[in-house]
Design a protein around this motif. Structure first.
Motif, PDB file in Angstrom:
ATOM      1  N   VAL A  23      67.548  54.276   0.251  1.00 31.64           N
ATOM      2  CA  VAL A  23      66.711  54.266   1.261  1.00 31.64           C
ATOM      3  C   VAL A  23      67.683  54.611   2.404  1.00 31.64           C
ATOM      4  CG1 VAL A  23      67.085  51.943   2.088  1.00 31.64           C
ATOM      5  CG2 VAL A  23      65.336  53.053   3.189  1.00 31.64           C
ATOM      6  N   GLY A  24      67.273  55.516   3.396  1.00 32.79           N
ATOM      7  CA  GLY A  24      68.115  55.830   4.551  1.00 32.79           C
ATOM      8  C   GLY A  24      67.633  55.330   5.917  1.00 32.79           C
ATOM      9  N   TYR A  25      68.512  54.805   6.685  1.00 27.67           N
ATOM     10  CA  TYR A  25      68.046  53.991   7.912  1.00 27.67           C
ATOM     11  C   TYR A  25      68.746  54.603   9.313  1.00 27.67           C
ATOM     12  CZ  TYR A  25      71.798  50.868   7.208  1.00 27.67           C
ATOM     13  OH  TYR A  25      73.105  50.368   7.349  1.00 27.67           O
ATOM     14  N   PRO A  26      68.004  54.495  10.229  1.00 24.18           N
ATOM     15  CA  PRO A  26      68.777  55.099  11.200  1.00 24.18           C
ATOM     16  C   PRO A  26      69.832  54.064  12.193  1.00 24.18           C
ATOM     17  CG  PRO A  26      66.572  54.570  12.028  1.00 24.18           C
ATOM     18  CD  PRO A  26      66.553  54.421  10.493  1.00 24.18           C
ATOM     19  N   PRO A  27      70.328  54.476  12.974  1.00 24.78           N
ATOM     20  CA  PRO A  27      71.188  53.410  13.599  1.00 24.78           C
ATOM     21  C   PRO A  27      70.435  52.350  14.626  1.00 24.78           C
ATOM     22  CG  PRO A  27      72.317  55.608  14.019  1.00 24.78           C
ATOM     23  CD  PRO A  27      70.891  55.887  13.359  1.00 24.78           C
ATOM     24  N   ASN A  28      69.323  52.572  14.767  1.00 23.98           N
ATOM     25  CA  ASN A  28      68.735  51.696  15.829  1.00 23.98           C
ATOM     26  C   ASN A  28      68.133  50.361  14.877  1.00 23.98           C
ATOM     27  OD1 ASN A  28      66.689  53.128  14.729  1.00 23.98           O
ATOM     28  ND2 ASN A  28      65.603  53.273  16.831  1.00 23.98           N
ATOM     29  N   GLU A  29      68.382  50.365  13.614  1.00 23.38           N
ATOM     30  CA  GLU A  29      67.897  49.518  12.493  1.00 23.38           C
ATOM     31  C   GLU A  29      68.723  48.718  11.971  1.00 23.38           C
ATOM     32  OE1 GLU A  29      64.052  49.641   9.429  1.00 23.38           O
ATOM     33  OE2 GLU A  29      65.323  51.247   9.465  1.00 23.38           O
ATOM     34  N   LYS A  30      68.695  47.511  11.531  1.00 20.74           N
ATOM     35  CA  LYS A  30      69.460  46.578  10.897  1.00 20.74           C
ATOM     36  C   LYS A  30      69.501  46.849   9.314  1.00 20.74           C
ATOM     37  CE  LYS A  30      70.287  43.345  14.664  1.00 20.74           C
ATOM     38  NZ  LYS A  30      70.201  42.109  15.156  1.00 20.74           N
ATOM     39  N   LEU A  31      70.488  46.762   8.678  1.00 21.37           N
ATOM     40  CA  LEU A  31      70.389  46.869   7.244  1.00 21.37           C
ATOM     41  C   LEU A  31      69.471  45.652   6.512  1.00 21.37           C
ATOM     42  CD1 LEU A  31      71.070  48.046   4.525  1.00 21.37           C
ATOM     43  CD2 LEU A  31      73.322  46.886   4.526  1.00 21.37           C
ATOM     44  N   ILE A  85      70.461  67.599  21.434  1.00 18.42           N
ATOM     45  CA  ILE A  85      71.565  66.568  20.736  1.00 18.42           C
ATOM     46  C   ILE A  85      70.960  65.994  19.525  1.00 18.42           C
ATOM     47  CG2 ILE A  85      72.747  64.299  21.219  1.00 18.42           C
ATOM     48  CD1 ILE A  85      73.216  65.294  23.955  1.00 18.42           C
ATOM     49  N   LEU A  86      71.400  66.174  18.359  1.00 14.49           N
ATOM     50  CA  LEU A  86      70.727  65.713  17.075  1.00 14.49           C
ATOM     51  C   LEU A  86      71.568  64.527  16.617  1.00 14.49           C
ATOM     52  CD1 LEU A  86      70.111  69.346  15.786  1.00 14.49           C
ATOM     53  CD2 LEU A  86      68.771  68.112  17.400  1.00 14.49           C
ATOM     54  N   GLY A  87      71.099  63.985  15.496  1.00 13.66           N
ATOM     55  CA  GLY A  87      71.543  63.046  14.508  1.00 13.66           C
ATOM     56  C   GLY A  87      71.506  63.599  13.059  1.00 13.66           C
ATOM     57  N   MET A  88      72.466  63.078  12.409  1.00 18.72           N
ATOM     58  CA  MET A  88      72.389  63.557  10.806  1.00 18.72           C
ATOM     59  C   MET A  88      71.572  62.545  10.106  1.00 18.72           C
ATOM     60  SD  MET A  88      75.886  64.724   8.501  1.00 18.72           S
ATOM     61  CE  MET A  88      75.504  65.420   7.047  1.00 18.72           C
ATOM     62  N   PRO A  89      70.613  62.816   9.445  1.00 16.30           N
ATOM     63  CA  PRO A  89      69.905  61.808   8.979  1.00 16.30           C
ATOM     64  C   PRO A  89      70.125  61.428   7.613  1.00 16.30           C
ATOM     65  CG  PRO A  89      68.530  63.761   9.104  1.00 16.30           C
ATOM     66  CD  PRO A  89      69.872  64.130   9.521  1.00 16.30           C
ATOM     67  N   THR A  90      71.440  61.423   7.219  1.00 17.37           N
ATOM     68  CA  THR A  90      71.750  60.862   5.932  1.00 17.37           C
ATOM     69  C   THR A  90      73.239  60.319   6.309  1.00 17.37           C
ATOM     70  OG1 THR A  90      72.430  61.372   3.645  1.00 17.37           O
ATOM     71  CG2 THR A  90      73.047  62.911   5.351  1.00 17.37           C
ATOM     72  N   PHE A  91      73.838  59.512   5.127  1.00 23.77           N
ATOM     73  CA  PHE A  91      75.052  58.894   5.186  1.00 23.77           C
ATOM     74  C   PHE A  91      76.206  59.887   5.743  1.00 23.77           C
ATOM     75  CE2 PHE A  91      75.416  59.471   0.833  1.00 23.77           C
ATOM     76  CZ  PHE A  91      76.639  59.842   0.665  1.00 23.77           C
ATOM     77  N   SER A  92      77.393  59.658   6.253  1.00 22.09           N
ATOM     78  CA  SER A  92      78.242  60.641   6.703  1.00 22.09           C
ATOM     79  C   SER A  92      79.608  59.883   7.042  1.00 22.09           C
ATOM     80  CB  SER A  92      77.902  61.612   7.872  1.00 22.09           C
ATOM     81  OG  SER A  92      79.016  62.226   8.246  1.00 22.09           O
ATOM     82  N   ASN A 116      63.703  57.628   5.348  1.00 30.65           N
ATOM     83  CA  ASN A 116      63.203  58.139   3.891  1.00 30.65           C
ATOM     84  C   ASN A 116      63.333  56.994   2.834  1.00 30.65           C
ATOM     85  OD1 ASN A 116      61.570  60.594   3.638  1.00 30.65           O
ATOM     86  ND2 ASN A 116      63.522  61.334   4.891  1.00 30.65           N
ATOM     87  N   LEU A 117      62.596  56.644   2.073  1.00 32.89           N
ATOM     88  CA  LEU A 117      62.818  55.456   1.024  1.00 32.89           C
ATOM     89  C   LEU A 117      62.246  56.193  -0.393  1.00 32.89           C
ATOM     90  CD1 LEU A 117      62.021  51.591   0.998  1.00 32.89           C
ATOM     91  CD2 LEU A 117      61.638  53.146  -1.037  1.00 32.89           C
ATOM     92  N   THR A 118      62.984  56.408  -1.167  1.00 29.72           N
ATOM     93  CA  THR A 118      62.868  57.230  -2.550  1.00 29.72           C
ATOM     94  C   THR A 118      62.979  56.146  -3.749  1.00 29.72           C
ATOM     95  OG1 THR A 118      63.447  59.137  -1.457  1.00 29.72           O
ATOM     96  CG2 THR A 118      63.042  59.284  -3.715  1.00 29.72           C
ATOM     97  N   PRO A 119      61.915  56.019  -4.497  1.00 22.92           N
ATOM     98  CA  PRO A 119      62.279  55.518  -5.826  1.00 22.92           C
ATOM     99  C   PRO A 119      62.696  56.641  -6.741  1.00 22.92           C
ATOM    100  CG  PRO A 119      60.069  54.767  -4.951  1.00 22.92           C
ATOM    101  CD  PRO A 119      60.681  55.940  -4.149  1.00 22.92           C
ATOM    102  N   ALA A 120      64.037  56.738  -7.032  1.00 20.15           N
ATOM    103  CA  ALA A 120      64.617  57.916  -7.627  1.00 20.15           C
ATOM    104  C   ALA A 120      64.673  57.913  -9.080  1.00 20.15           C
ATOM    105  CB  ALA A 120      65.797  58.144  -6.938  1.00 20.15           C
ATOM    106  N   ILE A 121      65.025  56.833  -9.783  1.00 24.95           N
ATOM    107  CA  ILE A 121      65.330  56.675 -11.123  1.00 24.95           C
ATOM    108  C   ILE A 121      64.197  55.480 -11.895  1.00 24.95           C
ATOM    109  CG2 ILE A 121      66.957  56.448 -12.919  1.00 24.95           C
ATOM    110  CD1 ILE A 121      68.974  57.277 -10.990  1.00 24.95           C
TER     111      ILE A 121
END
Length: 445
Positions: free
Chosen positions: A311-319, A382-389, A286-291
């Motif tokens: 923006v939140g991005y999964p482990p199979n993507e590079k920052l 088996i799941l993944g947490m779709p935000t930073f942790s 997810n990419l959110t323009p927030a402010i």
């Protein structure tokens, strides 16, 4: 190699939970009743310290200091600027193993919370832990005193049953997660690295919307700002000015378009299963323009507008690839606009955390899934947490395979935050079984 837990021991664990249900739930309520907004975690940490001492653990506390700013995962927060690190200890409880065949275990999670907010939005008092049916309401029930409460309860049950783990268990209650973790999990990681700490695996209990299921990953996070220049003018001759808000809106629309494109092209199965199990639209990013911040006077054309996005991005993507997409989307808008071509938007990267994952075939995942399935009577995915942790720190910087699991919880960060009490008790039971099977154990009386 793990230690099999006999059906007799499992039955005793289950019986203990039933007999002591009321006490265990009251212990969780006691945690909820102590305010612990990020920056003001001292009282709840003192409560946890005393509880650990009563369990016979070797207890230590430590606060972050200026050296944490050198850590690659450090990000300054407004809480750090306003409150600092003092009076906000992290609490460490160690249970030395008896020796023999067993694997060491780290268990940690955070106990700071977001603010309660306006009480008018709450149906139930936010700091009481009111129970209606199977649901306990209150700030921190799901995020995340419920998680650390399940650790304390599990250790207490093992102790009260007269069982002694064969391998070391380290339980750590950290602060500051809600604002980035510099004073908490980042400082913990730095300290453990300096001590040469090692553990064979880590469990991070956390209530979440999908309910009890092993989670093997977390998303990376990025906050960015886009500063757009305009040309100030009085309203009487506004036609000679350039409204920075209008130019920023073009960038906002481009970022929304980028978000939609990423949703179609970026796929990460553990996140998608998370949302599916939560009965939400499926996404991997997810990419959110927030402010949007602009203007200082109603009769003045704004000369600047600042847009903040995340923006939140999964482990199979590079920052770096994510950053490049954002830059490209903004540059495309600028190249098509005469003013923005001459006055390019300024992009800054404000805050970022790493994505992390472990193999779904890791023995801890297999063990946990088996215990979750047996306790809940379900065949979980088996799941993944779709935000930073915080698990990114133990996985990437301590090289400790880490999983998340926890009971169903909801309204995280919102009014009437809640956790399912019966599932929380199941989580406690799963913690006990995972500890006994992973660490090994012997009876001591």
């Amino acid at each position: 190699m793990t230690t099999a837990v006999s059906s007799n021991v499992k039955e005793k664990v289950s019986a203990y939970l039933k007999e002591n249900r009321e006490k265990l739930v009251k212990d969780l309520q006691a945690l909820i009743q102590i305010p612990s907004e990020s920056g003001y975690e001292g009282p709840v940490q003192e409560h946890i310290r005393k509880k650990m001492v009563s369990l016979g653990l070797d207890v230590d506390t430590f606060e972050a200091d200026d050296s944490v700013r050198s850590h690659p995962e450090y990000t300054e927060s407004i809480v750090e600027r306003e409150v600092g690190f003092k009076g906000r200890p992290n609490v460490v409880g160690k249970w030395a193993g008896a020796g023999g065949k067993g694997k060491s275990l780290l268990m940690f999670t955070h106990v700071d919370t977001v603010p309660v907010g306006d009480l008018v939005h709450w149906t139930y008092p936010p700091l009481e832990g009111v129970i209606e049916g199977d649901i306990m309401y209150g700030r921190g029930t799901a995020d995340n005193k419920g998680g650390f409460g399940s650790i304390l309860a599990a250790l207490e049950i093992i102790r009260e049953m007269g069982l002694q783990p064969k391998a070391d268990i380290t339980a750590i209650s950290v602060v500051d997660e809600e604002v980035g973790g510099a004073a908490g999990a980042v400082a913990m990681t730095q300290r453990l690295q300096q001590e040469g700490f090692k553990a064979d695996a880590c469990i991070y209990p956390h209530p979440l919307t999908p309910g009890l299921a092993p989670q093997i990953a977390c998303a990376g996070g990025l906050i960015f700002k886009v500063k757009v220049k305009g040309l100030a003018a009085h309203n009487l001759n506004a036609q000679v000015g350039v409204n920075a808000i209008g130019k920023a809106i073009k960038i906002y629309e481009a970022l929304i378009e980028l978000d939609e494109e990423r949703a179609k092209t970026i796929s990460y199965a553990p996140f998608e299963r998370y949302f599916k199990q939560s009965n939400m639209p499926v996404r991997s990013t997810n990419l959110t323009p927030a402010i949007m911040d602009a203007g200082d006077w109603a009769y003045k054309v704004p000369a600047e507008c600042e847009l903040t996005g995340t923006v939140g991005y999964p482990p199979n993507e590079k920052l770096e690839d994510v950053k490049a997409q954002i830059v490209a989307a903004i540059n495309k808008v600028a190249s098509a606009d005469e003013w923005l071509t001459e006055h390019p938007p300024e992009i800054t990267w404000e805050w970022q955390t790493s994505a992390a994952e472990i193999s779904p075939d890791h023995p801890l995942v297999t063990l946990s899934k088996s215990n979750i399935d047996n306790v809940t009577g379900k065949d979980t995915e088996i799941l993944g947490m779709p935000t930073f942790s915080d698990i990114r720190l133990s996985i990437l910087h301590l090289d400790i395979p880490t999983i998340i699991y926890g009971p169903t919880g909801g309204n995280l960060h919102g009014a009437d935050e809640w956790v399912n009490v019966e599932e929380w008790l199941q989580c406690v039971e799963i913690n006990v079984l995972n500890i006994l099977e992973w660490c090994g154990f012997e009876e001591v009386g």
